[in-house]
Design a protein around this motif. Structure first.
Motif, PDB file in Angstrom:
ATOM      1  N   ILE A 454       0.847  -1.205   0.000  1.00  9.11           N
ATOM      2  CA  ILE A 454       0.000   0.000   0.000  1.00  9.11           C
ATOM      3  C   ILE A 454       0.882   1.255   0.000  1.00  9.11           C
ATOM      4  N   ILE A 455       1.946   1.202   0.808  1.00  9.75           N
ATOM      5  CA  ILE A 455       2.848   2.368   0.878  1.00  9.75           C
ATOM      6  C   ILE A 455       3.469   2.629  -0.499  1.00  9.75           C
ATOM      7  N   ALA A 456       3.941   1.547  -1.137  1.00  9.54           N
ATOM      8  CA  ALA A 456       4.579   1.703  -2.460  1.00  9.54           C
ATOM      9  C   ALA A 456       3.572   2.270  -3.460  1.00  9.54           C
ATOM     10  N   MET A 457       2.349   1.781  -3.378  1.00 10.93           N
ATOM     11  CA  MET A 457       1.337   2.219  -4.335  1.00 10.93           C
ATOM     12  C   MET A 457       0.978   3.695  -4.119  1.00 10.93           C
ATOM     13  N   ALA A 458       0.783   4.056  -2.848  1.00  7.11           N
ATOM     14  CA  ALA A 458       0.419   5.445  -2.540  1.00  7.11           C
ATOM     15  C   ALA A 458       1.524   6.386  -3.036  1.00  7.11           C
ATOM     16  N   ARG A 459       2.764   5.952  -2.808  1.00  9.03           N
ATOM     17  CA  ARG A 459       3.872   6.813  -3.224  1.00  9.03           C
ATOM     18  C   ARG A 459       3.881   6.953  -4.740  1.00  9.03           C
ATOM     19  N   SER A 460       3.675   5.833  -5.446  1.00  5.54           N
ATOM     20  CA  SER A 460       3.711   5.908  -6.911  1.00  5.54           C
ATOM     21  C   SER A 460       2.578   6.799  -7.441  1.00  5.54           C
ATOM     22  N   MET A 461       1.513   6.952  -6.659  1.00 12.58           N
ATOM     23  CA  MET A 461       0.405   7.799  -7.116  1.00 12.58           C
ATOM     24  C   MET A 461       0.498   9.212  -6.554  1.00 12.58           C
ATOM     25  N   GLY A 462       1.582   9.488  -5.860  1.00 11.91           N
ATOM     26  CA  GLY A 462       1.786  10.846  -5.338  1.00 11.91           C
ATOM     27  C   GLY A 462       0.860  11.184  -4.180  1.00 11.91           C
ATOM     28  N   LEU A 463       0.369  10.183  -3.441  1.00 10.24           N
ATOM     29  CA  LEU A 463      -0.528  10.442  -2.312  1.00 10.24           C
ATOM     30  C   LEU A 463       0.275  10.469  -1.014  1.00 10.24           C
ATOM     31  N   ARG A 464      -0.066  11.434  -0.135  1.00 11.39           N
ATOM     32  CA  ARG A 464       0.526  11.406   1.198  1.00 11.39           C
ATOM     33  C   ARG A 464      -0.255  10.396   2.036  1.00 11.39           C
ATOM     34  N   MET A 465       0.394   9.884   3.075  1.00 11.55           N
ATOM     35  CA  MET A 465      -0.252   8.797   3.827  1.00 11.55           C
ATOM     36  C   MET A 465      -0.500   9.159   5.281  1.00 11.55           C
ATOM     37  N   ILE A 466      -1.618   8.676   5.785  1.00 11.26           N
ATOM     38  CA  ILE A 466      -1.915   8.775   7.218  1.00 11.26           C
ATOM     39  C   ILE A 466      -2.194   7.339   7.675  1.00 11.26           C
ATOM     40  N   ALA A 467      -1.387   6.862   8.586  1.00  8.21           N
ATOM     41  CA  ALA A 467      -1.617   5.491   9.079  1.00  8.21           C
ATOM     42  C   ALA A 467      -2.542   5.561  10.293  1.00  8.21           C
ATOM     43  N   GLU A 468      -3.582   4.740  10.286  1.00 12.36           N
ATOM     44  CA  GLU A 468      -4.598   4.770  11.356  1.00 12.36           C
ATOM     45  C   GLU A 468      -4.354   3.663  12.371  1.00 12.36           C
TER      46      GLU A 468
END
Ligand SMILES: Nc1nc2c(ncn2[C@@H]2O[C@@H]3COP(=O)(O)O[C@H]4[C@@H](O)[C@H](n5cnc6c(=O)[nH]c(N)nc65)O[C@@H]4COP(=O)(O)O[C@H]3[C@H]2O)c(=O)[nH]1
Length: 523
Positions: A454-468
């Motif tokens: 998920i982290i790799a995918m979010a990064r490839s799509m330019g999304l910042r992440m918030i882990a819950e």
């Protein structure tokens, strides 16, 4: 509507049980009728084989017809065969000698002749009233006597069974018990077996692989009905009971839903909702950058109801937009002042599918920001995968929100079923990694690998992440090492009142200032 559904649920299983009873009865009945036809065919083939073997044996013996040796051989053949009554020699339409002995006997008119040179005498004078009728089968100068109805002498306890032997050449054989219909032969075509129902019978037709004969057996449809009734008597009560149980469950659920819905309406009227705020932190520094607004319902009797229980009901009963409106008012009441002096701090709001049906929600949020004196960046909108049910309108609303400067996060990512397909087609700012994936970190369970993807995918799509849902320092370290920007969870702070959030925020600010001052003094 619910009552209609419940009635349907009560009626459906018995109806299905009746269909099933009919199906099972047909399978059992057609198997039974096939067994009868097999029996008839086995007897027919057996008779034909014994006749053929007898004729061959006589011919190969070389004994002169009606000689003492041939008479002796005929008696041995007779004794050794189960289907033949006698074998003998024919001359000019009469049996001149046979294993039975006695005087020559006229065979009467031949019934018909097959293409293989076999002559059938259907009703020979030897037949006596009250006894099984005899018939003779002749080839060249040889003849065999058999009981005409032996092939269909099959035991059955089913009343009205029809059994018969037909000839594929269409020769009219008189071997039949009950109303055998020669037209059944047509169903066979060029095949060797047919099973079907006509207007009165369940029929099985079997063609011999060795001879030109076809065995038929038929059981009256009344028998099928009787068997279906017997099976239905077993299945229907159980099905009815199952239907009743499910209907009862539906009614109880509907009642609960209705009472929950009514209670929600009254909760809106009585103002029983309030918000808790859970801090969202920058993972690298631990700084509090925002908070998620989480709705709570305190009922008149003081019990607290969590959103997991009432939000789904509010969504189903279309009360959710009224609830969202209440949330906006609560946020404005709680946070306006704080947001105006902390333009970098954001409040994350949850929106549901119905909120995204039109851009009215965008206007409403803009009015709230303006009235507050806050900035669009003070708000983040969280939308779960359920919110994207109507993808085109969701896309329009999201576009409009971002145009106004309000950022958008996809919530509970990975818990739905079509994540990737729509994620690629939407312009989003944040991806919230669901708690279920965070829980798995370090457990070695197969799902623990998902978080990396998920982290790799979010990064490839330019999304910042918030882990819950971060509860341990190990989880935080894991995510920090992998560059996840933000986090939320009990490790940093449980949901709390806004007053407490502000209090703790100030304490942290103060502590940071003290630390900065100390660092300055040390330097
Ligand atoms: N075990 C554990 N739990 C943690 C931890 N950190 C946070 N949580 C819980 O996880 C949920 C996070 O909210 P969510 O994913 O948006 O999930 C929310 C959100 O989808 C929905 N919800 C809450 N408030 C609203 C609202 O105002 N509107 C709408 N439409 N939905 C809301 O209800 C869901 C449940 O909310 P909550 O019960 O408040 O539960 C919250 C929060 O209390 C942790 O470290 N461990």
């Amino acid at each position: 509507m619910t009552v209609l559904l419940a009635l349907g649920v009560v009626a459906l299983p018995p109806w299905l049980a009746l269909q099933e009873a009919r199906r099972q009865a047909y399978v059992a009945e057609s198997e039974q009728v096939r067994r009868y036809a097999m029996d008839v065919l086995r007897r027919t083939d057996g008779t034909a084989q014994q006749i053929d073997a007898a004729f061959r044996q006589l011919k190969q013996s070389g004994f002169a017809p009606c000689s003492a040796e041939s008479l002796d051989l005929m008696r041995q053949i007779d004794l050794g065969s189960s289907y033949l009554q006698a074998v003998g020699y024919v001359r000019e339409g009469s049996i001149v000698c046979s294993s039975m002995g006695g005087a020559p006997m006229a065979l009467g008119q031949p019934g018909y002749r097959t293409s293989a040179g076999v002559t059938i005498y259907q009703d020979i004078p030897l037949s006596r009233p009250g006894q099984l009728p005899l018939m003779a089968v002749g080839r060249d100068d040889q003849v065999a006597l058999i009981h005409r109805d032996l092939p269909i002498d099959v035991w059955t306890d089913v009343p009205g069974v029809a059994l018969g032997v037909l000839h594929v050449g269409g020769l009219g054989l008189p071997i039949a018990r009950g109303p055998v219909d020669p037209a059944w032969l047509q169903k066979l075509g060029t095949g060797f077996e047919a099973r079907f129902t006509d207007t009165r019978f369940v029929v099985s037709v079997l063609r011999s692989h060795k001879t030109q004969f076809v065995a038929v057996a038929a059981v009256p449809l009344a028998e099928l009905d009787r068997r279906a009734d017997a099976i239905a008597r077993r299945l229907v009560p159980a099905a009815l009971l199952a239907g009743l149980v499910v209907a009862l469950a539906i009614l109880m659920l509907a009642r609960r839903q209705l009472s929950m819905e009514a209670a929600l309406r009254s909760a809106l009227r009585r103002d029983e909702f309030f918000l808790c705020y859970q801090p969202i932190v920058r993972l690298q520094t631990g700084e509090w950058v925002g908070a998620e607004a989480l709705l709570r319902w305190r009922r008149a009797d003081g019990t607290l109801v969590g959103p997991d229980l009432f939000i789904p009901v509010a969504e189903q009963s279309k009360l959710i937009t009224r609830i969202t409106e209440r949330v906006l008012r609560l946020v404005a009441h709680d946070a306006c002042h704080f947001l105006t002096v902390h333009p970098d701090f954001h409040i994350a709001l949850n929106l549901s599918a119905d909120d995204l049906h039109s851009c009215a929600i965008v206007d409403r949020l803009c009015v709230m920001i303006r009235d507050c004196g806050a900035q669009p960046a003070n708000l983040i909108v969280e939308i779960t995968e359920r919110g994207f049910l109507n993808l085109s309108s969701a896309r329009e609303v999201i576009g409009s929100l971002r145009d106004k400067g309000i950022e958008v996060a996809i919530d509970d990512f990975g818990t739905g079923y079509s994540s990737l397909s729509y994620l690629e087609s939407l312009d989003l700012d944040f991806l919230k990694i669901d708690r279920s994936f965070i829980e798995a970190i370090g457990t070695g369970a197969p799902i623990s690998l998902v978080v990396g993807h998920i982290i790799a995918m979010a990064r490839s799509m330019g999304l910042r992440m918030i882990a819950e849902g971060i509860e341990s320092e190990a989880q935080a370290a894991f995510l920090r090492e992998r560059g996840v920007e933000y986090a939320q969870g009990f490790l940093f702070g449980r949901p709390m009142s806004f007053a407490e959030l502000v209090q703790r925020f100030k304490e942290r600010e103060h502590a940071a200032l003290v630390q900065q001052a100390r660092a300055g003094a040390d330097a």
